[in-house]
Motif scaffolding. Sequence first.
Motif, PDB file in Angstrom:
ATOM      1  N   GLU A  82       9.555  -2.683   5.314  1.00  0.00           N
ATOM      2  CA  GLU A  82       8.777  -2.295   4.142  1.00  0.00           C
ATOM      3  C   GLU A  82       7.985  -1.049   4.485  1.00  0.00           C
ATOM      4  O   GLU A  82       7.860  -0.671   5.663  1.00  0.00           O
ATOM      5  CB  GLU A  82       7.831  -3.420   3.707  1.00  0.00           C
ATOM      6  N   ALA A  83       7.426  -0.393   3.469  1.00  0.00           N
ATOM      7  CA  ALA A  83       6.547   0.747   3.698  1.00  0.00           C
ATOM      8  C   ALA A  83       5.291   0.286   4.430  1.00  0.00           C
ATOM      9  O   ALA A  83       4.887  -0.883   4.318  1.00  0.00           O
ATOM     10  CB  ALA A  83       6.179   1.401   2.372  1.00  0.00           C
ATOM     11  N   VAL A  84       4.665   1.194   5.162  1.00  0.00           N
ATOM     12  CA  VAL A  84       3.537   0.772   6.000  1.00  0.00           C
ATOM     13  C   VAL A  84       2.366   1.751   5.925  1.00  0.00           C
ATOM     14  O   VAL A  84       1.573   1.850   6.844  1.00  0.00           O
ATOM     15  CB  VAL A  84       4.028   0.562   7.459  1.00  0.00           C
ATOM     16  N   TYR A  85       2.261   2.483   4.811  1.00  0.00           N
ATOM     17  CA  TYR A  85       1.095   3.342   4.618  1.00  0.00           C
ATOM     18  C   TYR A  85      -0.154   2.482   4.415  1.00  0.00           C
ATOM     19  O   TYR A  85      -1.265   2.885   4.760  1.00  0.00           O
ATOM     20  CB  TYR A  85       1.305   4.261   3.426  1.00  0.00           C
ATOM     21  N   ALA A  86       0.051   1.312   3.855  1.00  0.00           N
ATOM     22  CA  ALA A  86      -1.015   0.311   3.719  1.00  0.00           C
ATOM     23  C   ALA A  86      -0.566  -0.961   4.425  1.00  0.00           C
ATOM     24  O   ALA A  86       0.614  -1.299   4.414  1.00  0.00           O
ATOM     25  CB  ALA A  86      -1.316   0.024   2.254  1.00  0.00           C
ATOM     26  N   MET A  87      -1.511  -1.659   5.054  1.00  0.00           N
ATOM     27  CA  MET A  87      -1.209  -2.884   5.797  1.00  0.00           C
ATOM     28  C   MET A  87      -2.282  -3.923   5.509  1.00  0.00           C
ATOM     29  O   MET A  87      -3.415  -3.577   5.151  1.00  0.00           O
ATOM     30  CB  MET A  87      -1.181  -2.611   7.313  1.00  0.00           C
ATOM     31  N   THR A  88      -1.924  -5.188   5.668  1.00  0.00           N
ATOM     32  CA  THR A  88      -2.974  -6.214   5.595  1.00  0.00           C
ATOM     33  C   THR A  88      -3.856  -6.101   6.828  1.00  0.00           C
ATOM     34  O   THR A  88      -3.408  -5.660   7.904  1.00  0.00           O
ATOM     35  CB  THR A  88      -2.379  -7.626   5.538  1.00  0.00           C
ATOM     36  N   ILE A  89      -5.092  -6.496   6.685  1.00  0.00           N
ATOM     37  CA  ILE A  89      -6.027  -6.462   7.822  1.00  0.00           C
ATOM     38  C   ILE A  89      -5.510  -7.338   8.948  1.00  0.00           C
ATOM     39  O   ILE A  89      -5.616  -7.001  10.133  1.00  0.00           O
ATOM     40  CB  ILE A  89      -7.435  -6.888   7.363  1.00  0.00           C
ATOM     41  N   HIS A  90      -4.925  -8.488   8.590  1.00  0.00           N
ATOM     42  CA  HIS A  90      -4.339  -9.376   9.595  1.00  0.00           C
ATOM     43  C   HIS A  90      -3.325  -8.647  10.462  1.00  0.00           C
ATOM     44  O   HIS A  90      -3.306  -8.797  11.683  1.00  0.00           O
ATOM     45  CB  HIS A  90      -3.659 -10.570   8.915  1.00  0.00           C
ATOM     46  N   LYS A  91      -2.463  -7.835   9.830  1.00  0.00           N
ATOM     47  CA  LYS A  91      -1.384  -7.152  10.547  1.00  0.00           C
ATOM     48  C   LYS A  91      -1.904  -6.089  11.511  1.00  0.00           C
ATOM     49  O   LYS A  91      -1.196  -5.697  12.445  1.00  0.00           O
ATOM     50  CB  LYS A  91      -0.424  -6.501   9.551  1.00  0.00           C
ATOM     51  N   THR A  92      -3.131  -5.599  11.288  1.00  0.00           N
ATOM     52  CA  THR A  92      -3.634  -4.507  12.125  1.00  0.00           C
ATOM     53  C   THR A  92      -4.421  -4.998  13.334  1.00  0.00           C
ATOM     54  O   THR A  92      -4.924  -4.183  14.106  1.00  0.00           O
ATOM     55  CB  THR A  92      -4.537  -3.558  11.309  1.00  0.00           C
ATOM     56  N   GLN A  93      -4.548  -6.306  13.500  1.00  0.00           N
ATOM     57  CA  GLN A  93      -5.213  -6.801  14.702  1.00  0.00           C
ATOM     58  C   GLN A  93      -4.459  -6.296  15.928  1.00  0.00           C
ATOM     59  O   GLN A  93      -3.238  -6.343  15.990  1.00  0.00           O
ATOM     60  CB  GLN A  93      -5.259  -8.329  14.699  1.00  0.00           C
ATOM     61  N   GLY A  94      -5.220  -5.799  16.901  1.00  0.00           N
ATOM     62  CA  GLY A  94      -4.606  -5.207  18.087  1.00  0.00           C
ATOM     63  C   GLY A  94      -4.368  -3.717  17.943  1.00  0.00           C
ATOM     64  O   GLY A  94      -3.886  -3.075  18.876  1.00  0.00           O
ATOM     65  N   SER A  95      -4.708  -3.131  16.775  1.00  0.00           N
ATOM     66  CA  SER A  95      -4.520  -1.693  16.554  1.00  0.00           C
ATOM     67  C   SER A  95      -5.863  -1.024  16.307  1.00  0.00           C
ATOM     68  O   SER A  95      -6.851  -1.683  15.947  1.00  0.00           O
ATOM     69  CB  SER A  95      -3.605  -1.447  15.346  1.00  0.00           C
ATOM     70  N   GLU A  96      -5.887   0.293  16.480  1.00  0.00           N
ATOM     71  CA  GLU A  96      -7.068   1.094  16.185  1.00  0.00           C
ATOM     72  C   GLU A  96      -6.622   2.386  15.515  1.00  0.00           C
ATOM     73  O   GLU A  96      -5.542   2.900  15.791  1.00  0.00           O
ATOM     74  CB  GLU A  96      -7.838   1.438  17.470  1.00  0.00           C
ATOM     75  N   PHE A  97      -7.471   2.903  14.634  1.00  0.00           N
ATOM     76  CA  PHE A  97      -7.178   4.146  13.935  1.00  0.00           C
ATOM     77  C   PHE A  97      -8.451   4.992  13.903  1.00  0.00           C
ATOM     78  O   PHE A  97      -9.559   4.459  13.865  1.00  0.00           O
ATOM     79  CB  PHE A  97      -6.717   3.874  12.506  1.00  0.00           C
TER      80      PHE A  97
END
Length: 666
Positions: free
Chosen positions: A589-604
């Motif tokens: 799927e497109a990933v310009y937007a993500m759920t907060i759950h999915k971004t755990q372990g990431s930083e921007f």
Amino acid sequence: MATSMRENNRFPCVYTSFSQAQSQLNGIEAIDYYLAKQLVDSLNSENQSALLIFSRVEIELLYHAFMALSESVRLGHTCLPLTALAGLTWARACDNDNVISHQGFCFPQLDVLSQLFNKIDCEKKMPQAFVFMYNCLYLRRYFSFEQELAVFIKNKLVSDQNIELDKLKNCLNQLFNVQDFISKPKSQLDWQMISVANALNKNFTIVAGGPGTGKTYTVTKILAAITLLAELQHKPAPRIALVAPTGKAAQRLSESINHAIKQFRTKISDSILDVIPKQAQTVHRLLGVIPQNIQFKHHQKNKLSLDVLLIDEVSMVDLALMTRIFRALEAHCQVILLGDADQLPSVLTGSVLNELAPRQHSGYSAANIEYLQSLTQQKSLTSFKAKSAQTSDHLTFLVKSHRFDGEGGIGKLATLVIQGNGALSWQLLKDNNIETEQVSRQIRLYSNNSNEWLAPLVKKYYLPIFTLSAVSDAFIQFSQFRVLCAARKGNAGVNYFNELITSLLISYGVNANNDGFYHGQAIMITENNYQTGLYNGDIGFIWQDELGHLMAVFEDNLQSKLDDDQEQSLNKNNMKYRWLMLSQLPKYEAVYAMTIHKTQGSEFKHVAMVLPDRVDHQLLSRELLYTGITRAKSFISIVSKGNVWQQAVERKVQRYANLFLSIKKP
């Protein structure tokens, strides 16, 4: 006197069909209905040595209790306390005009519930599929996981009293200047040093802390100290593995460990640092995934050859997976858990880190304080002596954030949110333009009108990707920014914003082919695919190769040898990336937007966090907001209404479980 209610050797269901139950009970799913039916029927199984007699009222109560139990497991709870049901009108709902749309079911008071479940003997020769323990209902599967994990951890909580104190002091002195603390004020504590000392004589430790508190830096020193201690004891170098729940989290752990090792090169012997692995892997890869099988290659009968296991981002690890990890470990293997207990719990069942690292530290035992003071020379540790028999010798919190100094907007906002202070956190958001210059640079509040804020951010962060020639630069650029949403659906959800951003990019001149693909398109894999080696959450691009063909390209996080076909898919000029034909792509799927759950372990660098309009949205909580806020390193844009924000901050995630209780019981 209760009468038997049997039809064809089965208890009659209180509903004629799932659709009838669905019309009366808001939010139930088919699994809830049919599981409850199966559990009630199992009480009248011919395999039982005795027939239990229930009244019609009791049968009705059992059905609804089991449906509520099934729902609670779907929501991530390990169990369902009867206190949560007592007196509750469950699954009732009203429409927008406050007209009742679902009648729900009214549970009786606690004494009636307890009497019914105490009446059921769950220890027959053929065990029931449910368990009643600690005045809670469990599905047996999760009760077994909880009890098994509790035994594993309990067996590892015994401190090693045989290590010579001089050798321990030697290790610590090589990593820290311990003597400096003799002259420092008693109120100053070096929790990094305490964390290292606390891990040296234990087979199970947790280092917890928020973003920027130096968890990875500290744990690198722990691994160096463990290796050094083995050398001083004339033992073989420890076999160490570094793991995280997702590929992105494993990549970040690898980067952090390598950065810390570089900092230590002039302070710690290369022979010690070279023992520490430079590459982390996912938990699933460590255990060995078997395609189309829930079991792993490594388990209680085929254990891992490890002496030390470090697990990062533990808040994301569910109960079942953590139990399977411990099953695969030798008894002597030292386990170190790393994570932020304030973050969202795992998507699946359980909240392991939250239970093992309660925010209110219960204190250290007198023996552990004596040990820590002897090693670190930090005498003020006596103030952390436990006030009861409940101690947390295995746990240290790192409290000083080196990323958020407490003066910037992101740090302040995260602190107020996790403290549950809705009014002050909202005031901080509203006042961001009149606060200090530092705060106004870090946070900004927007209305729910996406036209106001989205287009400028898309132009600043996403549009430049389409001007880049190297895919490596595209990955770097894409890591700068992300839109984060609480939910997938709705006008504040991931699906809506991915479509909106794609439309904006096309309006700016990005051209898609007939199949909807375009050069520079960012995608995320949404399933585990063992043939391609791509997993749920892997992020990549649609990119033109040297011949101008559109291909899919992903950062290569594989930790094992590739087979011949996979080897051919790698770009020979740059082995860091793997290329696939579009026909090979798993679901994405497109990933310009993500759920907060999915971004755990990431930083921007910059995060835009969008909240839904509804105050009663079930996903909203302070942990959700905190997790989203702390994904931002430099700047965060918040899109929310005041009442929604404050309600979310005041709502705390609660996961019903008894892991801590099971560990502490005699």
